[in-house]
Design an enzyme around this catalytic site. Structure first.
Site, PDB file in Angstrom:
ATOM      1  N   LYS A  56       9.120   0.583  -6.313  1.00 37.00           N
ATOM      2  CA  LYS A  56       8.320  -0.647  -6.276  1.00 37.00           C
ATOM      3  C   LYS A  56       7.497  -0.894  -7.542  1.00 37.00           C
ATOM      4  O   LYS A  56       6.410  -1.469  -7.474  1.00 37.00           O
ATOM      5  CB  LYS A  56       7.419  -0.649  -5.042  1.00 37.00           C
ATOM      6  N   LEU A  57       8.020  -0.485  -8.679  1.00 35.77           N
ATOM      7  CA  LEU A  57       7.320  -0.772  -9.932  1.00 35.77           C
ATOM      8  C   LEU A  57       7.246  -2.280 -10.164  1.00 35.77           C
ATOM      9  O   LEU A  57       6.285  -2.784 -10.756  1.00 35.77           O
ATOM     10  CB  LEU A  57       8.041  -0.087 -11.098  1.00 35.77           C
TER      11      LEU A  57
ATOM     12  N   GLY B 228      10.597   3.943   9.854  1.00 39.24           N
ATOM     13  CA  GLY B 228      11.766   3.136   9.559  1.00 39.24           C
ATOM     14  C   GLY B 228      12.144   3.243   8.100  1.00 39.24           C
ATOM     15  O   GLY B 228      11.285   3.162   7.219  1.00 39.24           O
TER      16      GLY B 228
ATOM     17  N   GLY C  94      13.296  -2.909  -7.484  1.00 40.54           N
ATOM     18  CA  GLY C  94      13.665  -3.948  -6.520  1.00 40.54           C
ATOM     19  C   GLY C  94      14.190  -3.290  -5.259  1.00 40.54           C
ATOM     20  O   GLY C  94      14.557  -2.113  -5.262  1.00 40.54           O
TER      21      GLY C  94
ATOM     22  N   GLY D 104       3.747   7.846   3.289  1.00 37.12           N
ATOM     23  CA  GLY D 104       4.949   7.199   3.792  1.00 37.12           C
ATOM     24  C   GLY D 104       5.186   5.845   3.152  1.00 37.12           C
ATOM     25  O   GLY D 104       4.390   5.369   2.334  1.00 37.12           O
TER      26      GLY D 104
ATOM     27  N   THR E  56       2.493   5.285  16.839  1.00 38.07           N
ATOM     28  CA  THR E  56       3.424   4.181  17.077  1.00 38.07           C
ATOM     29  C   THR E  56       3.749   4.018  18.562  1.00 38.07           C
ATOM     30  O   THR E  56       4.532   3.148  18.930  1.00 38.07           O
ATOM     31  CB  THR E  56       4.735   4.432  16.313  1.00 38.07           C
TER      32      THR E  56
ATOM     33  N   THR F 101       6.514  -0.670  13.271  1.00 36.93           N
ATOM     34  CA  THR F 101       5.458  -1.323  14.041  1.00 36.93           C
ATOM     35  C   THR F 101       5.167  -2.754  13.600  1.00 36.93           C
ATOM     36  O   THR F 101       4.526  -3.502  14.334  1.00 36.93           O
ATOM     37  CB  THR F 101       4.154  -0.527  13.911  1.00 36.93           C
TER      38      THR F 101
ATOM     39  N   GLN G  65       8.714  11.237   7.813  1.00 38.65           N
ATOM     40  CA  GLN G  65       7.396  10.933   7.265  1.00 38.65           C
ATOM     41  C   GLN G  65       7.195  11.592   5.907  1.00 38.65           C
ATOM     42  O   GLN G  65       8.068  12.306   5.423  1.00 38.65           O
ATOM     43  CB  GLN G  65       6.296  11.392   8.222  1.00 38.65           C
TER      44      GLN G  65
END
Length: 437
Positions: free
Chosen positions: A331-332, A40, A414, A12, A128, A301, A223
């Protein structure tokens, strides 16, 4: 037009929400097929941040119909709050619908979730406490209450009474906790029914009509693969099918209804809660670097995520289970500035090298065999073309493609919606539209 599925291939938090939002522009429908408000999905558009828990990630586009699918469990109180919040941010919420077959999370589900975790003590799962597991338990036990029951108050009351009588015995006898009232919950949920009834539809009928009309449909889960109830790191998993196979179950679409399965991976790996994590990084300084730069805190959470290196053994397994056609990397940019980067390419278990993800991964001590790469000290967030990425960055990406045997078609650099690099443009536009995204 094709129907496409987006699924996370790790534990996730791969950025599925951003990717779904980015690809929703040319979609007619976005449908979430499993889970509840225990995850989320974050969307960043200019100076606005949206965190979606139940509502599909296509909602920012006013022309997209969003359906909370039959496979989901829905907390009506939470959903109403989410609708109000989106409306206050100027988002049109008229195109949000709920499947009649989706199950309702009740107050006793949330209490059961909390009490069970307390009862387990040090052996807790790390849920959660949103009532997701207990709601799915009732579904499988065939005592669940569905959204369609809101239209039949007498039947709803009878089912609620039977459930609460049973739950009160568990609260009193096992957990030594106070009992709860049928009347109070019934009254409150009838108020929810009045607010939500106009949104409750026969989603299967709606979706099949859309398919017959060649509408563009995007399916997203809550998920990721390694949290799947059957194929994840059991028992530290979610309580539904988060794989592409779960799309059929959770939306009512046969396998022939899908064209492409996109697997989303983060350039490193994270996990929230307990459970095995072979590539977890123990060095505090490096973990803090990744956590702070990547904002690795749970959207639901706010718990800090455990961080680790990319695990290609696990990803290759996830690709096989899900029948992935193309990869998407997120997210490189978080890896900018590291002196070195490691990728797990094999496991060592009891002195033997293993190149596959075993079902008893949680029962064995695993040593990871890594391939080490030189890092790059360059901000890549404003780069538009793949060719302009640092050479070490491209070596990292190309190795992943070769190992997995799939193309990384899109790379996120980004959190903002348009911070992306399309690596294979001709292929990308052919899949999604002649109109450039």
């Amino acid at each position: 037009m094709p129907s496409n599925v987006i699924v996370g291939l790790q534990w996730g938090d791969e950025g599925k929400g951003k990717i779904t939002d980015f690809l929703s522009k040319n979609s007619d429908y976005v449908i979430r097929y499993q889970g509840g408000n225990n995850s989320g999905h974050s969307i960043h558009i200019e100076n606005n941040y949206f965190i979606l828990h139940l509502i599909p990630s296509g909602i920012v586009y006013p022309n997209v119909k969003c359906i909370i699918g039959p496979g989901m469990v829905v907390d009506p109180k939470f959903l109403i709050k989410e609708l109000i919040n989106l409306k206050s941010m100027g988002i049109n919420v008229d195109n949000i619908f709920i499947a009649k077959r989706s199950h309702i999370i009740m107050p006793y589900h949330i209490l059961l979730d909390k009490y069970k975790e307390e009862y387990l003590g040090k052996n807790f799962i790390g849920t959660t406490n949103k009532g997701i597991g207990p709601a799915y338990e009732d579904k499988i036990s065939r005592i669940g209450i569905r959204m369609l029951d809101f239209f039949y108050p007498d039947i709803f009351y009878k089912k609620l009474k039977n459930n609460i009588e049973l739950k009160n015995i568990i609260f009193k006898k096992i957990y030594k906790k106070p009992t709860i009232s049928v009347e109070i919950i019934y009254k409150k949920y009838m108020e929810y029914a009045k607010i939500l009834s106009s949104r409750i539809i026969d989603a299967v009928y709606e979706i099949h009509i859309a398919l017959n009309k060649n509408k563009r449909i995007l399916f997203e889960g809550a998920q990721a693969m390694l949290l799947d109830i059957d194929y994840g790191t059991y028992p530290f998993v979610t309580t539904s099918s988060s794989t592409t196979g779960g799309v059929c179950v959770g939306s009512g679409i046969p396998p022939v209804g899908f064209d492409n399965f996109f697997g989303v991976i983060k350039s490193y790996c994270t996990r929230v809660g307990n459970g095995p994590f072979p590539t977890e990084i123990i060095k505090t300084k490096l973990v803090n670097y990744l956590r702070n730069k990547g904002n690795e805190y749970g959207s639901t959470t706010k718990r800090p995520r455990r961080c680790g290196w990319l695990d290609l053994v696990a990803i290759k397994y996830s690709c096989k289970i899900n029948g992935i056609n193309y990869l998407i990397m997120t997210k490189l940019d978080v890896l900018n500035g590291l002196n070195y980067i490691k990728i797990c390419i094999k496991y060592e278990i009891d002195g033997l090298e293993v190149n596959y993800f075993t079902p008893d991964i949680g029962n064995n001590k695993i040593n990871c065999i890594y391939k080490k790469f030189k890092g790059w000290n360059q901000n890549i967030c404003d780069i538009k073309e793949y060719e302009n990425l640092p050479i070490n960055c491209k070596k990292y990406i190309n190795f992943i493609e070769e190992y997995i045997g799939l193309k990384i078609i899109l790379i996120s650099i980004g959190s903002e919606r348009n911070k992306n690099i399309i690596k294979y443009k001709h292929l990308f536009y052919k899949i999604f539209s002649s109109e450039k995204i």
